[in-house]
Design a protein around this motif. Structure first.
Motif, PDB file in Angstrom:
ATOM      1  N   HIS A  49       0.987  12.804  -6.120  1.00 43.02           N
ATOM      2  CA  HIS A  49       1.362  11.391  -6.096  1.00 43.02           C
ATOM      3  C   HIS A  49       2.723  11.179  -6.744  1.00 43.02           C
ATOM      4  CE1 HIS A  49       1.165   7.063  -6.254  1.00 43.02           C
ATOM      5  NE2 HIS A  49       0.176   7.127  -5.413  1.00 43.02           N
TER       6      HIS A  49
ATOM      7  N   GLU B  49       1.561   2.779   2.330  1.00 37.59           N
ATOM      8  CA  GLU B  49       0.374   2.140   1.741  1.00 37.59           C
ATOM      9  C   GLU B  49      -0.599   1.753   2.844  1.00 37.59           C
ATOM     10  OE1 GLU B  49       2.332  -0.100  -2.145  1.00 37.59           O
ATOM     11  OE2 GLU B  49       1.905  -1.253  -0.359  1.00 37.59           O
ATOM     12  N   MET B  50      -1.858   1.562   2.420  1.00 40.57           N
ATOM     13  CA  MET B  50      -2.877   1.042   3.317  1.00 40.57           C
ATOM     14  C   MET B  50      -3.215  -0.370   2.858  1.00 40.57           C
ATOM     15  SD  MET B  50      -3.037   4.408   2.949  1.00 40.57           S
ATOM     16  CE  MET B  50      -4.112   4.852   1.633  1.00 40.57           C
TER      17      MET B  50
ATOM     18  N   TYR C  21      -6.976   9.399   1.393  1.00 32.11           N
ATOM     19  CA  TYR C  21      -6.105   9.189   0.229  1.00 32.11           C
ATOM     20  C   TYR C  21      -6.058  10.439  -0.644  1.00 32.11           C
ATOM     21  CZ  TYR C  21      -4.154   6.757  -3.809  1.00 32.11           C
ATOM     22  OH  TYR C  21      -3.346   6.369  -4.845  1.00 32.11           O
TER      23      TYR C  21
ATOM     24  N   HIS D  45      -1.475   9.485   3.556  1.00 32.29           N
ATOM     25  CA  HIS D  45      -0.542   8.350   3.710  1.00 32.29           C
ATOM     26  C   HIS D  45       0.884   8.711   3.274  1.00 32.29           C
ATOM     27  CE1 HIS D  45      -2.044   8.398  -0.350  1.00 32.29           C
ATOM     28  NE2 HIS D  45      -1.204   7.469  -0.751  1.00 32.29           N
ATOM     29  N   MET D  46       1.058   9.912   2.740  1.00 31.56           N
ATOM     30  CA  MET D  46       2.384  10.323   2.263  1.00 31.56           C
ATOM     31  C   MET D  46       3.197  11.020   3.352  1.00 31.56           C
ATOM     32  SD  MET D  46       2.427   9.546  -0.947  1.00 31.56           S
ATOM     33  CE  MET D  46       1.290   9.130  -2.244  1.00 31.56           C
TER      34      MET D  46
ATOM     35  N   GLY E 129     -10.659   0.637  -0.442  1.00 32.96           N
ATOM     36  CA  GLY E 129      -9.365   0.065  -0.844  1.00 32.96           C
ATOM     37  C   GLY E 129      -9.418  -1.459  -0.739  1.00 32.96           C
TER      38      GLY E 129
ATOM     39  N   LEU F 178      -1.714 -11.328  -5.207  1.00 31.50           N
ATOM     40  CA  LEU F 178      -0.837 -10.151  -5.112  1.00 31.50           C
ATOM     41  C   LEU F 178      -0.057  -9.913  -6.400  1.00 31.50           C
ATOM     42  CD1 LEU F 178       0.383  -7.963  -3.193  1.00 31.50           C
ATOM     43  CD2 LEU F 178       2.078  -9.670  -2.529  1.00 31.50           C
TER      44      LEU F 178
ATOM     45  N   PRO G 211      -7.204  -3.995  -0.580  1.00 30.10           N
ATOM     46  CA  PRO G 211      -6.450  -4.707   0.473  1.00 30.10           C
ATOM     47  C   PRO G 211      -7.009  -4.417   1.870  1.00 30.10           C
ATOM     48  CG  PRO G 211      -4.957  -3.625  -1.075  1.00 30.10           C
ATOM     49  CD  PRO G 211      -6.319  -3.108  -1.365  1.00 30.10           C
TER      50      PRO G 211
ATOM     51  N   GLU H  24       1.152  -4.804   4.562  1.00 27.84           N
ATOM     52  CA  GLU H  24       0.975  -5.878   3.567  1.00 27.84           C
ATOM     53  C   GLU H  24      -0.236  -6.729   3.984  1.00 27.84           C
ATOM     54  OE1 GLU H  24       2.069  -6.283   0.619  1.00 27.84           O
ATOM     55  OE2 GLU H  24       3.688  -4.824   0.633  1.00 27.84           O
ATOM     56  N   SER H  25      -1.320  -6.567   3.233  1.00 29.84           N
ATOM     57  CA  SER H  25      -2.579  -7.195   3.643  1.00 29.84           C
ATOM     58  C   SER H  25      -2.478  -8.713   3.769  1.00 29.84           C
ATOM     59  CB  SER H  25      -3.702  -6.802   2.688  1.00 29.84           C
ATOM     60  OG  SER H  25      -3.391  -7.145   1.360  1.00 29.84           O
TER      61      SER H  25
HETATM   62  N1  GSH Z   1       0.673  -4.770  -1.296  1.00 28.91           N
HETATM   63  C1  GSH Z   1      -0.130  -3.942  -0.573  1.00 28.91           C
HETATM   64  C2  GSH Z   1      -0.868  -3.022  -1.517  1.00 28.91           C
HETATM   65  C3  GSH Z   1      -1.590  -2.009  -0.762  1.00 28.91           C
HETATM   66  C4  GSH Z   1      -2.032  -0.871  -1.636  1.00 28.91           C
HETATM   67  O1  GSH Z   1      -1.615  -0.732  -2.789  1.00 28.91           O
HETATM   68  N2  GSH Z   1      -2.904  -0.048  -1.082  1.00 28.91           N
HETATM   69  C5  GSH Z   1      -3.280   1.171  -1.786  1.00 28.91           C
HETATM   70  C6  GSH Z   1      -4.649   1.604  -1.366  1.00 28.91           C
HETATM   71  S1  GSH Z   1      -5.878   0.497  -1.983  1.00 28.91           S
HETATM   72  C7  GSH Z   1      -2.312   2.218  -1.385  1.00 28.91           C
HETATM   73  O2  GSH Z   1      -2.074   2.405  -0.213  1.00 28.91           O
HETATM   74  N3  GSH Z   1      -1.721   2.897  -2.336  1.00 28.91           N
HETATM   75  C8  GSH Z   1      -0.796   3.954  -2.063  1.00 28.91           C
HETATM   76  C9  GSH Z   1      -0.742   4.956  -3.167  1.00 28.91           C
HETATM   77  O3  GSH Z   1      -1.428   4.803  -4.171  1.00 28.91           O
HETATM   78  O4  GSH Z   1      -0.029   5.928  -2.978  1.00 28.91           O
HETATM   79  C10 GSH Z   1      -1.098  -4.743   0.303  1.00 28.91           C
HETATM   80  O5  GSH Z   1      -1.698  -5.713  -0.175  1.00 28.91           O
HETATM   81  O6  GSH Z   1      -1.228  -4.382   1.454  1.00 28.91           O
END
Ligand code: GSH
Length: 231
Positions: free
Chosen positions: A223, A53-54, A35, A40-41, A11, A103, A13, A66-67
């Protein structure tokens, strides 16, 4: 000090934060969030990050997502030098600008073009390509305006962690960036001069490149937004 990072090793971020932890020589526990099955849900994960989110950082019970916010926090709380996240107001503003640019534009459009079609049933459309190319054009222009070795000057900053990670996503799908010579020069230099950081990115890139050739079937992932492959 007890640091835990919840994330996914491919991932972007998450990888940006892993680079910061490595650069700052911080020991941490890495907890992989699966994932593919939507770990994560869960409500349990939502306690850590309501956005589900991760990555998420846990610093001794202080949870942060938020990375970009994590990078800023780590550089402020565990400083190694004056340059990674400068205190000078204008120098810091430029770093913050590049983090926001990544971002809002650079990662957003490159992710939509390069990564989303790997994990979901999206096509690499002309529109997605056009937005990614415009984002590259903008970053190339930012490099030409500052003229430094790194993204915001002659020293590496937390902005480089994000921008290098995003650029790696293009290499993972074999996308040619030679039309953006300043990005290419910086990206090649980044790999050579920061081998520890590059190893983190290379590991994620190899996983992404594998999935590019073998698109994952996420049959167990329900999802809420993206259409997943079920067979
Ligand atoms: N804005 C967030 C974006 C994080 C993000 O989109 N991470 C992805 C994994 S790479 C995620 O967790 N997505 C959740 C999903 O697809 O349900 C950050 O920079 O931390």
């Amino acid at each position: 000090m007890a640091l835990t990072l919840y994330g996914v090793s491919d991932g972007p971020p998450t990888m940006a934060v892993m680079q910061a932890l490595a650069y700052l020589d911080l020991k941490y526990k890495f907890v992989t969030i699966n994932y593919a099955i939507g770990e994560h849900m869960t409500e349990e994960y939502a306690q850590k990050n309501p956005q589900k989110e991760m990555p998420v950082l846990d610093d001794n019970g202080f949870f942060l997502s938020e990375s970009n916010a994590i990078l800023q926090y780590l550089a402020d709380k565990y400083p190694k030098n004056e340059t990674l996240y400068p205190k000078n107001v204008q120098a810091r503003a430029i770093v913050n600008h590049r983090l926001c640019f990544n971002l809002s534009t650079y990662y957003r459009y490159i992710c939509e073009y390069a990564l989303e079609p790997i994990f979901f049933t999206y096509e690499r459309t002309q529109l997605r390509l056009k937005r990614a190319l415009i984002a590259l054009e903008h970053l190339n222009t930012y490099f030409s305006k500052l003229g430094g070795k790194y993204a915001t000057g002659d020293k590496i900053t937390i902005a480089d962690f994000q921008l290098a990670t995003t650029t790696m996503c293009l290499e993972a799908i074999n996308c040619d960036i030679s039309g953006y010579p300043l990005i290419q020069r910086w990206y090649n230099m980044y790999k050579v001069e920061n081998p520890t950081l590059w190893r983190i990115l290379e590991h994620g890139m190899n996983q992404l490149a594998y999935f590019e050739k073998n698109p994952p079937v996420l049959a167990s992932l329900d999802h809420p937004i993206h259409p997943v492959r079920k067979n």
